[in-house]
Structures are given as structure tokens and as C-alpha cells.
Motif scaffolding. Structure first.
Motif, mmCIF file in Angstrom:
data_model
loop_
_atom_site.group_PDB
_atom_site.id
_atom_site.type_symbol
_atom_site.label_atom_id
_atom_site.label_comp_id
_atom_site.label_asym_id
_atom_site.label_seq_id
_atom_site.Cartn_x
_atom_site.Cartn_y
_atom_site.Cartn_z
ATOM 1 N N PHE A 444 10.385 -38.843 -67.412
ATOM 2 C CA PHE A 444 9.764 -39.032 -68.719
ATOM 3 C C PHE A 444 9.902 -40.472 -69.199
ATOM 4 C CE2 PHE A 444 10.076 -39.123 -73.381
ATOM 5 C CZ PHE A 444 8.820 -38.607 -73.714
ATOM 6 N N TRP A 445 11.103 -41.037 -69.071
ATOM 7 C CA TRP A 445 11.355 -42.360 -69.632
ATOM 8 C C TRP A 445 10.920 -43.506 -68.725
ATOM 9 C CZ3 TRP A 445 11.812 -43.850 -74.351
ATOM 10 C CH2 TRP A 445 12.339 -42.990 -75.326
ATOM 11 N N THR A 446 10.952 -43.316 -67.426
ATOM 12 C CA THR A 446 10.647 -44.424 -66.515
ATOM 13 C C THR A 446 9.362 -44.226 -65.725
ATOM 14 O OG1 THR A 446 11.826 -43.539 -64.571
ATOM 15 C CG2 THR A 446 13.137 -44.720 -66.225
ATOM 16 N N GLY A 447 8.882 -42.987 -65.661
ATOM 17 C CA GLY A 447 7.706 -42.704 -64.845
ATOM 18 C C GLY A 447 8.014 -42.616 -63.365
ATOM 19 N N ARG A 448 9.294 -42.679 -62.977
ATOM 20 C CA ARG A 448 9.679 -42.648 -61.570
ATOM 21 C C ARG A 448 10.206 -41.263 -61.190
ATOM 22 N NH1 ARG A 448 13.164 -48.027 -60.211
ATOM 23 N NH2 ARG A 448 13.122 -47.018 -58.161
ATOM 24 N N ALA A 449 9.638 -40.705 -60.150
ATOM 25 C CA ALA A 449 10.125 -39.418 -59.657
ATOM 26 C C ALA A 449 11.442 -39.619 -58.926
ATOM 27 C CB ALA A 449 9.098 -38.798 -58.725
ATOM 28 N N ALA A 450 12.362 -38.696 -59.117
ATOM 29 C CA ALA A 450 13.686 -38.810 -58.502
ATOM 30 C C ALA A 450 14.017 -37.541 -57.727
ATOM 31 C CB ALA A 450 14.746 -39.055 -59.568
ATOM 32 N N TYR A 451 14.860 -37.692 -56.720
ATOM 33 C CA TYR A 451 15.379 -36.525 -56.011
ATOM 34 C C TYR A 451 16.428 -35.844 -56.888
ATOM 35 C CZ TYR A 451 13.253 -38.337 -51.711
ATOM 36 O OH TYR A 451 12.360 -38.790 -50.769
ATOM 37 N N PRO A 452 16.453 -34.520 -56.907
ATOM 38 C CA PRO A 452 17.455 -33.830 -57.731
ATOM 39 C C PRO A 452 18.827 -33.844 -57.071
ATOM 40 C CG PRO A 452 16.156 -32.224 -56.534
ATOM 41 C CD PRO A 452 15.534 -33.578 -56.249
ATOM 42 N N LEU A 453 19.865 -33.853 -57.889
ATOM 43 C CA LEU A 453 21.223 -33.650 -57.391
ATOM 44 C C LEU A 453 21.370 -32.146 -57.164
ATOM 45 C CD1 LEU A 453 23.982 -35.200 -56.956
ATOM 46 C CD2 LEU A 453 24.605 -34.313 -59.203
ATOM 47 N N LYS A 454 21.182 -31.710 -55.927
ATOM 48 C CA LYS A 454 21.063 -30.281 -55.642
ATOM 49 C C LYS A 454 22.332 -29.493 -55.924
ATOM 50 C CE LYS A 454 17.244 -30.380 -52.356
ATOM 51 N NZ LYS A 454 16.771 -29.944 -51.013
ATOM 52 N N GLU A 455 23.444 -30.202 -55.987
ATOM 53 C CA GLU A 455 24.717 -29.502 -56.222
ATOM 54 C C GLU A 455 24.724 -28.720 -57.533
ATOM 55 O OE1 GLU A 455 25.489 -32.364 -53.064
ATOM 56 O OE2 GLU A 455 24.316 -32.365 -54.905
ATOM 57 N N ILE A 456 23.971 -29.181 -58.525
ATOM 58 C CA ILE A 456 23.987 -28.488 -59.825
ATOM 59 C C ILE A 456 23.202 -27.182 -59.777
ATOM 60 C CG2 ILE A 456 24.289 -30.637 -61.081
ATOM 61 C CD1 ILE A 456 21.372 -30.574 -61.835
ATOM 62 N N TYR A 457 22.417 -26.990 -58.723
ATOM 63 C CA TYR A 457 21.631 -25.757 -58.594
ATOM 64 C C TYR A 457 22.260 -24.776 -57.604
ATOM 65 C CZ TYR A 457 18.173 -28.776 -60.797
ATOM 66 O OH TYR A 457 17.528 -29.624 -61.655
ATOM 67 N N ALA A 458 23.481 -25.057 -57.154
ATOM 68 C CA ALA A 458 24.144 -24.191 -56.178
ATOM 69 C C ALA A 458 24.379 -22.794 -56.753
ATOM 70 C CB ALA A 458 25.477 -24.809 -55.750
ATOM 71 N N ALA A 459 24.255 -21.790 -55.900
ATOM 72 C CA ALA A 459 24.466 -20.416 -56.345
ATOM 73 C C ALA A 459 25.946 -20.095 -56.534
ATOM 74 C CB ALA A 459 23.846 -19.445 -55.336
ATOM 75 N N LYS A 460 26.820 -20.821 -55.820
ATOM 76 C CA LYS A 460 28.251 -20.596 -55.950
ATOM 77 C C LYS A 460 28.973 -21.923 -55.774
ATOM 78 C CE LYS A 460 28.616 -19.270 -51.070
ATOM 79 N NZ LYS A 460 29.064 -18.210 -50.135
ATOM 80 N N PRO A 461 30.181 -22.048 -56.289
ATOM 81 C CA PRO A 461 30.902 -23.326 -56.214
ATOM 82 C C PRO A 461 31.302 -23.667 -54.782
ATOM 83 C CG PRO A 461 32.327 -21.611 -57.087
ATOM 84 C CD PRO A 461 30.961 -21.021 -57.020
ATOM 85 N N SER A 462 31.368 -24.947 -54.514
ATOM 86 C CA SER A 462 31.819 -25.403 -53.200
ATOM 87 C C SER A 462 33.340 -25.290 -53.121
ATOM 88 C CB SER A 462 31.389 -26.851 -52.973
ATOM 89 O OG SER A 462 31.924 -27.353 -51.773
ATOM 90 N N THR A 463 33.828 -24.882 -51.994
ATOM 91 C CA THR A 463 35.281 -24.761 -51.815
ATOM 92 C C THR A 463 35.907 -26.103 -51.460
ATOM 93 O OG1 THR A 463 34.923 -24.140 -49.507
ATOM 94 C CG2 THR A 463 35.143 -22.351 -51.126
ATOM 95 N N GLU A 464 35.062 -27.057 -51.044
ATOM 96 C CA GLU A 464 35.559 -28.377 -50.672
ATOM 97 C C GLU A 464 34.852 -29.434 -51.514
ATOM 98 O OE1 GLU A 464 35.760 -31.332 -46.741
ATOM 99 O OE2 GLU A 464 35.195 -29.213 -46.534
#
Length: 535
Positions: A444-464
Motif C-alpha cells: 500500500f505505502w510503497t507499491g512494491r510487492a513483497a514475499y510474505p514471512l511464511k512463519e506467521i502463517y504456520a499451523a503449529k509452532p516450530s520446535t526449533e
């Protein structure tokens, strides 16, 4: 004629009040979040000849994800003027809200013939603590609400006329456009079709013909869109059918969200977020109100519907609104439990039900007052109750609007407008890819598409826990580019809230580990920019 002129002036006054509130609350701009960014960007891309959708970070085109196209199409149509779509979305929703206020008053007046009920009822809508916030965001609900209830308005007219007239055609067209704007607006089409098929005294063949024409007109726009969507993406708005693993827990979660959302219909925000009532009363409030409405309606069906002095419009609108409320709830539940990503149950999502139940309560109130008391005293009592309701809603909303006016909404809020991390993105070279936990904000602010930080969409927490670039999913394009030195990580402080459900008390440790050892390009007041290695 004179009565109609006065009624028009009163409804215009209510509409101006509502529009002024929305305009004032959006003085810093309309509320823009992730969904609104998708709408606005898709409309801009359509105007630019790139298609109705988003340009992804890898340069590929993605058809409008998750949503039907009605609202961005409306924005792109307005965008032919050459004006910027963000302020256009603001004024579009201001006008749509005014139209909804006028329509609600017209419905009440047609069913009651009472100036006081129509005027005070329309003021309730203009001051609604649900509808004013909904209309303050650059979202599709205001358009869907006006189209949907406009469709029901013409359904009632078509039932009265009993022939294939402009009213029947308009009811189907408006229903189709509503569904093209919000998928859950299918409730308008289902309700209208049921009443055309089963209501009135027309011959069965005529009812079938009318309901079939209505159904064709309702389904045609969205049918064309779904064909395009399925043809290009093999899914419906990038959603897929996925049933809940545990239906019992899913129902409990739905009820919790549903109950919390409806509390905003009745109480100030502060009373909901920081309850001033005992927990028992807060938990009983919504069930008690819904039960009261149900009993009230059943009493009307059993007793008041037999009265010969009720207007035909009253006898149509009361059951129509009751059926719509039920159908909308069923449609919402089915969509919630059968699609992924799941829809969010909140006051905005349930706003059509807010409108229908508020209209239903107002009409039941008028019917009850007319049935149990003399007309003069009944009208006075109803007017007093409505006036108190206007004061209550006005008190709640007039606490919300100044806050919106002062702080702003979404990505146009004061906090984001003052973000130094957003400003620092401008210094990142155009050939460097971006990875972030706020890709829609950056877009929205820059007009630049970015890759998402996929970790925030994880179905369960990482053990490591690991630093970004050394993660488990090396098929993640953003992480691969970051490790190869071709991407920068923009990590806003909102990351902690985004992963809280996953890591709870371990969230600070997880976040710290994510950036541990990375090269800090920029350390701002609300985030930072990182590279995998020092350049």
C-alpha cells in the motif's frame, strides 16, 4: 404529496447525519487494511491494463484472491475519472451509507406509514455503532448492504404487483450485484427467491416463473465470475473446501466470535473490551436478546398477523426480515466451516444481520404498540422508546468517531503515517526483493510487492528456533532469496502479535532468534531492516 415531501426531507436529514459522521471519522483517509489494499491495488491494475488482481513479488499475476470482484470493479469504474482510488473509496462509502440510511427509512415508512418510526428509525441507522465504523473502511460491505436490501425492497414491490415488472427485474439484478460484491450476500438471493416462490396468492406457475427469472438474474453475474475464476485458478476466489477437524470445537469458537460481535450492537466498545457487567450477564446478554426477538416474532405470527388493520407491507416485511436473518446466519456458518482460509466472524462480517434484525425489531415494536394500546398512546410510547434508542446509539457512536478522526484507521492511521521503517524502505534498491511480515502494508505505502514471512502463517509452532534464512522450509522463495543476498527482510514490531497464538510466552525468544546474527541495515522505532550477511 405533502406527507411524502416531509418524509423525504426527514430521511435526507438522517442521511446527512450519517454521512457527516463517516466523513468526519475518515478525515485522515478511509480505513485501509490488507483486504482493502487488495481491492484498491486490483482496481488500479485493472485500470492499468494488467488485469483484476495482484502482481506478485516474483512478477507473476494473481487473479483477485479470496474475494468477489464487485467492489474493486466499482472502484475501477470510478477510477476512469483519473482520481486516486483511496479518496474515491472514502466518498463512495460515504454516499453508500447515506443511501442505506434513506432506504431503511423508506422500508419503515412503507410498512408503518408513520413519520416518527421512519425518521427515528433512520436516525438509529445513521448513528449505528456498527454501520458507521463499517462504512469508515474501504471495504465492500456498504456496497453489498445497499444492493442487497435494495433487492429485498423491490422483491416486496414485485410481490405486491404480481406481474413481471421492472420491480422484479431490478430485484434480481440488485441481488446478483450484491452477490458479486460479497459471497455471503447469497442470503439476499435465497430469501428473495423463497418469498417469490411461496408468498402471495398468484397461481403456482406464475410463482415459478417469477422466482426462476429472479434466480437467473441473481446468479448470472457471479456465475460468470466463478467461471472465470475456476478457469484461471481452479478454485473459487483462491479458497478451497476444507471441513473442520473437530466440529464441536469449531462450533464453540464460532459461538464465541458470534457472541462477541453482537455485543458491539448493544454496548460501547469499552464495555466489551473491559467488561463493566458481571461475566454472567455478559454471557447471557446476546442469547437473551436473540431469544427475546424470536419469542416476539412468534407472538406476532400467532396473534398480530391475524389483525385485519395491518398493512400488507408489514405482513411481508416482518417475515421477510426474519427469514433473511436466519438464512444469512446459516450461509455464514456454512462458509465458515467449509472453506479455507476461513472467514473472520466480526461485527463487520455480520453487518447485514445487524441491519435486518434492527429493522425487524423496529417493525415488531410498531406492530406491538398498535396492537396493545390506543393508537395515540401507542405511537407516543414507540416514539419515546425510539428516541431513547437514538440517544443510546448516538452516545456510543459519538465516542467512536472522534477517535477515528484523531488517530486514523488502518494503514492511514497516524502511527503508520509516522513510521520511519516504512520511510526507510524507499532506500532499498528496486532490484532487491523484499520479505516482510506486513506485505499488504508495504504494498500500500510503497507499491512494491513483497514475499510474505511464511512463519506467521504456520499451523503449529516450530520446535526449533532459527534465524531467518536458516529455516526449515527452503522451498520458501523469500527465504531462499534472502539467504542468497538478493532480498531484504523488513520486520515490523507487529510480528510479536502475529505469532503470539503460536508461541505465547516464548514469543520474545522466537522473535529475537529470528534476527540473531543478521546484518542490521536499519533499526527503526517500529521495526527493522535486515540482510543475511553484511554487504
Amino acid at each position: 404529496m405533502k406527507r411524502n415531501v416531509w418524509m423525504t426531507l426527514l430521511l435526507l436529514f438522517s442521511a446527512v447525519v450519517g454521512m457527516a459522521l463517516v466523513a468526519y471519522s475518515t478525515s485522515l483517509g478511509p480505513g485501509v487494511g490488507g483486504d482493502a489494499t487488495i481491492y484498491i491495488t486490483s482496481a488500479r491494475n485493472l485500470l492499468g491494463g494488467r488485469g483484476l488482481g495482484l502482481i506478485e513479488a516474483d512478477g507473476s499475476f494473481r487473479l483477485l484472491p479470496y474475494f468477489p470482484p464487485g467492489y474493486p470493479l466499482a472502484l475501477s469504474l470510478l477510477g476512469l475519472s483519473g482520481l486516486d482510488l483511496v479518496p474515491l473509496s472514502r466518498w463512495l462509502n460515504v454516499l453508500l451509507f447515506g443511501g442505506l440510511v434513506i432506504l431503511s427509512g423508506k422500508i419503515l415508512f412503507s410498512a408503518t406509514s408513520k413519520h416518527s418510526v421512519a425518521f427515528l428509525g433512520s436516525l438509529l441507522f445513521a448513528l449505528s455503532p456498527v454501520l458507521v465504523p463499517v462504512s469508515s473502511w474501504a471495504m465492500s460491505e456498504p456496497l453489498a448492504l445497499l444492493l442487497g436490501f435494495g433487492s429485498l425492497w423491490f422483491v416486496v414491490k414485485a410481490l405486491k404487483q404480481g406481474e413481471i415488472t421492472a420491480a422484479l427485474v431490478l430485484s434480481g439484478l440488485l441481488s446478483g450485484l450484491a452477490i458479486l460484491t460479497r459471497y455471503n450476500a447469497a442470503a439476499f438471493g435465497i430469501t428473495g427467491g423463497l418469498f417469490l416462490l411461496f408468498s402471495g396468492k398468484l397461481p403456482r406457475l406464475k410463482k415459478l416463473l417469477h422466482s426462476a427469472l429472479f434466480a437467473i438474474l441473481s446468479l448470472l453475474p457471479v456465475g460468470i465470475w466463478l467461471w472465470v475464476d475456476l478457469h484461471l485458478t481452479a478454485s473459487v476466489s483462491s479458497r478451497r473446501i476444507e471441513l473442520p477437524v473437530n466440529l464441536g470445537n469449531a462450533l464453540l469458537d464460532f459461538w464465541k466470535d458470534f457472541q462477541n460481535s453482537l455485543q458491539f450492537w448493544l454496548l460501547p466498545d469499552s464495555w466489551v473490551y473491559t467488561p463493566r457487567l458481571p461475566a454472567v450477564l455478559m454471557n447471557l446478554l446476546v442469547p437473551a436478546v436473540l431469544a427475546a426477538i424470536l419469542v416476539w416474532y412468534l407472538v406476532w405470527v400467532a396473534r398480530f398477523k391475524k389483525r385485519g388493520d395491518e398493512k400488507p407491507e408489514t405482513r411481508t416485511w416482518i417475515p421477510l426480515l426474519a427469514v433473511f436473518s436466519l438464512v444469512f446466519l446459516v450461509v455464514t456458518v456454512l462458509v465458515k466451516f467449509t472453506t479455507y482460509p476461513p472467514i473472520t466472524i466480526n461485527a463487520r462480517m455480520l453487518s447485514p444481520m445487524h441491519v435486518s434484525l434492527l429493522l425487524l425489531v423496529l417493525l415488531l415494536l410498531d406492530a406491538s404498540g398498535s396492537a396493545f394500546t390506543k393508537a395515540r398512546w401507542g405511537s407516543t410510547a414507540i416514539a419515546i422508546i425510539l428516541f431513547l434508542g437514538v440517544l443510546w446509539y448516538g452516545w456510543i457512536t459519538l465516542h467512536i468517531v472522534p477517535q477515528y478522526h484523531r488517530l486514523g484507521l488502518g494503514y492511514l492511521s497516524v502511527n503508520w503515517q509516522q513510521s520511519d521503517t516504512l520511510k526507510a524502505i524507499e532506500k532499498i534498491p528496486a532490484d532487491t526483493a523484499l520479505v516482510t511480515n506486513q506485505e499488504m502494508l508495504v504494498l500500500f505505502w510503497t507499491g512494491r510487492a513483497a514475499y510474505p514471512l511464511k512463519e506467521i502463517y504456520a499451523a503449529k509452532p516450530s520446535t526449533e528456533y532459527y534465524r531467518y534464512g536458516d529455516g526449515w522450509d527452503m522451498k520458501d522463495s523469500g527465504q531462499v532469496l534472502f539467504k542468497e543476498g538478493e532480498a531484504a527482510l523488513i520486520l515490523f514490531d507487529t510480528i510479536s502479535d502475529q505469532v503470539w497464538e503460536l508461541y505465547r510466552d516464548d514469543t520474545p525468544e522466537w522473535v529475537n532468534m529470528l534476527t540473531n546474527g543478521l546484518f542490521v541495515v536499519y533499526d527503526g522505532n517500529d521495526g527493522g531492516i535486515y540482510l543475511y550477511n553484511e554487504p
